[in-house]
Write a protein that holds these residues in place. Structure first.
Motif, short mmCIF file in Angstrom:
data_model
loop_
_atom_site.label_atom_id
_atom_site.label_comp_id
_atom_site.label_asym_id
_atom_site.label_seq_id
_atom_site.Cartn_x
_atom_site.Cartn_y
_atom_site.Cartn_z
N ALA A 200 0.98 -1.09 -0.04
CA ALA A 200 -0.03 -0.12 -0.05
C ALA A 200 0.85 1.28 -0.18
CB ALA A 200 -0.86 -0.16 1.32
N TRP A 201 0.42 2.37 -0.63
CA TRP A 201 1.05 3.66 -0.58
C TRP A 201 1.22 4.24 0.87
CZ3 TRP A 201 3.70 3.97 -4.59
CH2 TRP A 201 3.08 3.88 -6.13
N ILE A 202 2.43 4.50 1.06
CA ILE A 202 2.56 5.53 2.18
C ILE A 202 3.11 6.99 1.53
CG2 ILE A 202 3.27 3.74 4.01
CD1 ILE A 202 6.16 4.31 3.28
N GLY A 203 3.32 7.95 2.49
CA GLY A 203 3.54 9.29 2.03
C GLY A 203 4.84 9.76 1.49
N LEU A 204 5.86 8.91 1.45
CA LEU A 204 7.05 9.31 1.06
C LEU A 204 7.14 9.21 -0.49
CD1 LEU A 204 9.82 9.67 2.49
CD2 LEU A 204 10.39 7.39 1.89
N ASN A 205 7.89 10.34 -0.80
CA ASN A 205 8.07 10.63 -2.39
C ASN A 205 9.20 11.57 -2.59
OD1 ASN A 205 6.84 13.68 -3.48
ND2 ASN A 205 6.21 12.86 -1.33
N ARG A 206 9.69 11.64 -3.94
CA ARG A 206 10.69 12.79 -3.96
C ARG A 206 10.67 13.49 -5.33
NH1 ARG A 206 14.58 11.29 -7.69
NH2 ARG A 206 14.65 9.01 -8.74
N GLN A 207 11.30 14.51 -5.46
CA GLN A 207 11.44 15.41 -6.70
C GLN A 207 11.75 14.70 -7.82
OE1 GLN A 207 13.38 19.08 -5.75
NE2 GLN A 207 11.98 19.39 -3.89
N ARG A 208 11.35 15.27 -8.87
CA ARG A 208 11.71 14.49 -10.32
C ARG A 208 12.95 15.44 -10.65
NH1 ARG A 208 6.95 12.99 -8.15
NH2 ARG A 208 5.57 11.92 -9.61
N TRP A 209 13.20 15.34 -12.02
CA TRP A 209 14.24 15.72 -12.62
C TRP A 209 14.38 17.52 -12.33
CZ3 TRP A 209 17.93 12.86 -14.58
CH2 TRP A 209 17.55 11.44 -15.00
N ARG A 210 15.68 17.99 -12.04
CA ARG A 210 15.92 19.05 -11.62
C ARG A 210 17.05 19.89 -12.61
NH1 ARG A 210 16.78 19.02 -5.18
NH2 ARG A 210 16.16 21.24 -5.30
N TRP A 211 16.82 21.37 -12.56
CA TRP A 211 17.83 21.98 -13.20
C TRP A 211 18.87 22.70 -12.20
CZ3 TRP A 211 18.35 21.65 -18.14
CH2 TRP A 211 17.45 21.20 -18.94
#
Length: 326
Positions: A200-211
């Motif tokens: 099941a999903w939990i709340g952790l995530n991260r940013q995608r590609w960045r400059w």
């Protein structure tokens, strides 16, 4: 009291204009070395904001010079630009800092070999029934664990429906407090006990590609089947001018040519007249303090951090020439 009227005080100002320009550097460097070079000599590794930039780069590139370069790995498959995948930006959907005690935001319980960002698109996290975590594509549909906060009390709830991670975040915020954060091993076991099968999903995530320069442009120009994070080691990006400047992810330690960008500048000379009681305005410490004050005022008025100021010295090495008036 004696007043010192100081004339003149010549000041040189380099002011940026709106013309951003690209610079191809036909030398082989790692992405970090290329970034350092660009920041030292120009502004940064190139940010590509739109198709106009892509067309400009295709017109500028000297393909014959690229072909003469021989990287140690024998493959010249692109030229560094300033896009990168920051794999260490994991954060919780519930971002209120008062919710976490010291160190709790950084609790992790990854499964062996995770996170690995297979196919370069695994930005969200689920929990297995075992309590271990895995990064995965955010578009996958799963049940999710929400949290209800009432004062210091917290209750975890398993959704009955399945969602993408972003849909789960929206649902939990609408019907509960947010997607669940996991602050310690006790909570991890508590949440795992709610998962009936699989994950099941939990709340952790991260940013995608960045400059690298902080530009928030979302423009992309990937090659087919890119990015792919081959061997889970490709966190930087090259533009391949054998494919019209389309992008591919690459190992940041590879030796590649690179593209910087900078800003065109105009140089101005300004003469100041100051009324002051300071005895020696040519003291280097005094001159630096004055320069900082002027830069602060001018920078605030022009809303720019790119303005560069310096004093212009005369033949005797002085900036200020003073006359004393009663």
């Amino acid at each position: 009291m004696t007043s010192l009227t100081v004339v003149p005080a010549p000041l040189s100002a380099l002011a940026p204009v709106s013309s951003r320009h690209f610079i191809f550097v036909y030398e082989l460097k790692t992405q970090e070395e290329a970034r350092s070079y660009c920041r030292q000599h120009y502004t940064d590794l190139a940010t590509v904001e739109n198709m106009e930039d892509v067309l400009t780069l295709n017109e500028m590139v000297d393909r014959s010079r690229l072909q003469l370069l021989k990287p140690p790995d024998g493959f010249l498959n692109g030229t560094w630009i300033g896009l990168y995948d920051d794999v260490n930006t994991w954060s919780w959907s519930l971002s209120d800092p008062t919710y976490y005690s010291e160190g709790q935001e950084n609790y992790r319980n990854w499964a062996p070999g995770r996170p690995n960002n297979i196919r370069a698109n695994q930005f969200c996290v689920w929990m297995y029934q075992s309590g271990q975590w895995e990064d995965y594509e955010c578009t996958y549909r799963l049940q999710a664990i929400c949290v209800n906060l009432t004062g210091s009390s917290e209750t975890f709830v398993l959704t009955t429906a399945s969602f993408t991670w972003e849909e789960a975040q929206q649902y939990c915020r609408q019907h509960h407090t947010d997607l669940a954060s996991v602050k310690n091993a006790t909570q991890n076991s508590q949440i795992a006990a709610l998962i009936p099968t699989n994950s099941a999903w939990i709340g952790l995530n991260r940013q995608r590609w960045r400059w690298l320069d902080g530009n928030n442009s979302t423009f992309s120009f990937w090659k087919t089947l890119q990015p792919d994070n081959y061997e889970t080691l490709e966190h930087c990006v090259v533009a391949d001018f054998e494919s019209g400047g389309r992008w591919a992810d690459s190992n940041c330690d590879k030796m590649r040519p690179f593209i910087c960008y900078g800003w065109a500048v105009k140089k101005y000379k300004i003469k100041l007249q100051l009324n002051t009681t300071i005895a020696n305005l040519n003291d280097p410490v005094v001159m630096e303090q004055l320069l900082q004050q002027i830069a602060l005022r001018v920078g605030r008025a022009n809303a720019t951090d790119l303005l560069k100021l310096s004093w212009v010295k005369d033949a005797n090495g002085n900036v200020f020439n003073k006359t004393t008036t009663p």
